[in-house]
Design a protein around this motif. Structure first.
Motif, mmCIF file in Angstrom:
data_model
loop_
_atom_site.group_PDB
_atom_site.id
_atom_site.type_symbol
_atom_site.label_atom_id
_atom_site.label_comp_id
_atom_site.label_asym_id
_atom_site.label_seq_id
_atom_site.Cartn_x
_atom_site.Cartn_y
_atom_site.Cartn_z
ATOM 1 N N GLN A 12 24.879 -19.480 52.263
ATOM 2 C CA GLN A 12 24.481 -18.278 52.976
ATOM 3 C C GLN A 12 22.816 -18.137 53.058
ATOM 4 O O GLN A 12 22.221 -17.767 54.100
ATOM 5 N N LYS A 13 22.306 -18.454 52.043
ATOM 6 C CA LYS A 13 20.732 -18.450 52.095
ATOM 7 C C LYS A 13 20.149 -19.163 53.042
ATOM 8 O O LYS A 13 19.250 -18.863 53.826
ATOM 9 N N ASN A 57 21.061 -17.989 56.606
ATOM 10 C CA ASN A 57 20.137 -16.752 56.966
ATOM 11 C C ASN A 57 18.935 -17.069 57.533
ATOM 12 O O ASN A 57 18.385 -16.740 58.545
ATOM 13 N N ASN A 58 18.354 -18.268 56.801
ATOM 14 C CA ASN A 58 17.005 -18.768 57.190
ATOM 15 C C ASN A 58 17.057 -19.372 58.669
ATOM 16 O O ASN A 58 16.155 -19.001 59.517
ATOM 17 N N ASN A 114 18.994 -19.050 61.037
ATOM 18 C CA ASN A 114 19.776 -18.142 61.831
ATOM 19 C C ASN A 114 18.569 -17.167 62.518
ATOM 20 O O ASN A 114 18.998 -16.263 63.529
ATOM 21 N N HIS A 115 17.450 -17.041 62.014
ATOM 22 C CA HIS A 115 16.354 -16.118 62.497
ATOM 23 C C HIS A 115 15.584 -16.968 63.499
ATOM 24 O O HIS A 115 14.599 -17.759 63.106
#
Length: 165
Positions: free
Chosen positions: A35-36, A39-40, A42-43
């Protein structure tokens, strides 16, 4: 396949490529670590920032879709891993559907060529125990392990360097 310089107009394709390419490592990571990483990746801001500070090379397929990317950050951009006098590679990535075609190697070679033209002295990168193909490419191009660094996403990582003549 066509290689060219990446631009801000590519940010969305770079984001989608990052997600598609790194998904292959999801099962190697704990759900929290995945997930971490997700999230990275996906930005869009992360890719836009890299485009601001680095030279981006992309590889397009026959219909113009980006299937590979690499960022060469010039010296003068130190991090907790990379020294101020080093250039370094980030996110050398190839879409899994195009794996095994030599794209990752060509992206890395093109970044080394740029580093030479820019009179860089060292190209560095970090990679992990789950990146077997990437480590093989880097080592075959002359990168050597400088040291093991702090684990990331629960995996062993190494700092590699290549001296530029």
């Amino acid at each position: 396949m066509n290689f060219r310089q990446g631009s801000y107009g590519d940010v969305e394709q770079l984001r989608l490529l990052g997600l598609a390419s790194w998904k292959q490592f999801q099962s190697d990571l704990t759900p929290d670590n995945w997930q971490k990483l997700f999230n990275n990746l996906n930005h869009t801001e992360m890719y836009a920032e890299l485009l601001t500070q680095s030279h981006c090379i992309v590889c397009e397929n026959a219909v113009g879709a980006i299937i590979g990317m690499a960022f060469l950050v010039p010296r003068g951009n130190p991090t907790d891993i990379f020294q101020a006098d080093w250039s370094y590679l980030r996110y050398v990535t190839v879409h899994p559907d195009f794996s095994g075609l030599g794209i990752g190697r060509q992206l890395t070679e093109k970044c080394i060529e740029i580093a030479k033209r820019n009179k860089e002295h060292t190209v560095a990168l970090h990679t992990s125990e789950m990146m077997h193909k990437a480590r093989h490419i880097y080592e075959s191009l002359g990168f050597t392990i400088l040291r093991e660094i702090e684990p990331r996403q629960g995996k062993k990582y190494w700092l590699y360097t290549l001296a530029i003549a």
